[in-house]
Write a protein that holds these residues in place. Sequence first.
Motif, PDB file in Angstrom:
ATOM      1  N   ALA A   4       0.839  -1.206   0.000  1.00  0.00           N
ATOM      2  CA  ALA A   4       0.000   0.000   0.000  1.00  0.00           C
ATOM      3  C   ALA A   4       0.872   1.254   0.000  1.00  0.00           C
ATOM      4  O   ALA A   4       2.004   1.246   0.470  1.00  0.00           O
ATOM      5  CB  ALA A   4      -0.911  -0.004   1.222  1.00  0.00           C
ATOM      6  N   LYS A   5       0.280   2.312  -0.500  1.00  0.00           N
ATOM      7  CA  LYS A   5       0.971   3.604  -0.499  1.00  0.00           C
ATOM      8  C   LYS A   5       0.864   4.221   0.887  1.00  0.00           C
ATOM      9  O   LYS A   5      -0.154   4.087   1.563  1.00  0.00           O
ATOM     10  CB  LYS A   5       0.350   4.523  -1.539  1.00  0.00           C
ATOM     11  N   LYS A   6       1.933   4.865   1.305  1.00  0.00           N
ATOM     12  CA  LYS A   6       1.976   5.510   2.609  1.00  0.00           C
ATOM     13  C   LYS A   6       2.253   6.994   2.418  1.00  0.00           C
ATOM     14  O   LYS A   6       3.045   7.380   1.561  1.00  0.00           O
ATOM     15  CB  LYS A   6       3.089   4.916   3.481  1.00  0.00           C
ATOM     16  N   LYS A   7       1.611   7.819   3.254  1.00  0.00           N
ATOM     17  CA  LYS A   7       1.824   9.263   3.221  1.00  0.00           C
ATOM     18  C   LYS A   7       2.994   9.655   4.093  1.00  0.00           C
ATOM     19  O   LYS A   7       3.226   9.061   5.145  1.00  0.00           O
ATOM     20  CB  LYS A   7       0.585   9.995   3.728  1.00  0.00           C
ATOM     21  N   VAL A   8       3.683  10.683   3.641  1.00  0.00           N
ATOM     22  CA  VAL A   8       4.810  11.260   4.368  1.00  0.00           C
ATOM     23  C   VAL A   8       4.599  12.767   4.354  1.00  0.00           C
ATOM     24  O   VAL A   8       4.248  13.333   3.310  1.00  0.00           O
ATOM     25  CB  VAL A   8       6.150  10.918   3.666  1.00  0.00           C
ATOM     26  N   ARG A   9       4.781  13.415   5.487  1.00  0.00           N
ATOM     27  CA  ARG A   9       4.605  14.870   5.552  1.00  0.00           C
ATOM     28  C   ARG A   9       5.749  15.506   6.314  1.00  0.00           C
ATOM     29  O   ARG A   9       6.286  14.915   7.239  1.00  0.00           O
ATOM     30  CB  ARG A   9       3.315  15.217   6.278  1.00  0.00           C
ATOM     31  N   CYS A  10       6.036  16.746   5.934  1.00  0.00           N
ATOM     32  CA  CYS A  10       7.007  17.517   6.692  1.00  0.00           C
ATOM     33  C   CYS A  10       6.376  17.919   8.028  1.00  0.00           C
ATOM     34  O   CYS A  10       5.213  17.625   8.300  1.00  0.00           O
ATOM     35  CB  CYS A  10       7.456  18.752   5.909  1.00  0.00           C
ATOM     36  N   PHE A  11       7.108  18.626   8.853  1.00  0.00           N
ATOM     37  CA  PHE A  11       6.654  19.008  10.181  1.00  0.00           C
ATOM     38  C   PHE A  11       5.379  19.848  10.154  1.00  0.00           C
ATOM     39  O   PHE A  11       4.467  19.646  10.941  1.00  0.00           O
ATOM     40  CB  PHE A  11       7.791  19.760  10.888  1.00  0.00           C
TER      41      PHE A  11
END
Length: 138
Positions: A4-11
Amino acid sequence: MTDAKKKVRCFCGYVELEVSGKPAVMGYCHCKDCAAWSATPINSFSLWDPEKVKITRGEENVETYFKTEHSMRKFCKKCGGHLMNDHPDSNLVDVFAVIIEEFNFNPTMHVHYQNRTVSVKDGLPKFKDLPKEFRGSG
């Protein structure tokens, strides 16, 4: 871990990435550069094939810092949040494991253990520098 695709975010959440599939390898880095960049004694890494990492939002706010030709550290210009580190020598991208949402981090090694500031007793292999397959001494 599923594909599955996973989200990544900056602070601050302005920059978003997406990782898909599985990382090539996961572990802990004890090198001086990672320690200084992350302001921690140990950096949790997840190395991905570049085609599995995609900036999905806020690309105009991604800045790159080059200390050496071996690492292109990327961060959000708005909040300073660290995102990833391109390693052109190995054709892999280190996406900081701790910012990947709902990610099952399963480290398999410690690298640059000769530079450690904290000793870890977890049963994982500890490499003086890098494994041979990553151009280290093994």
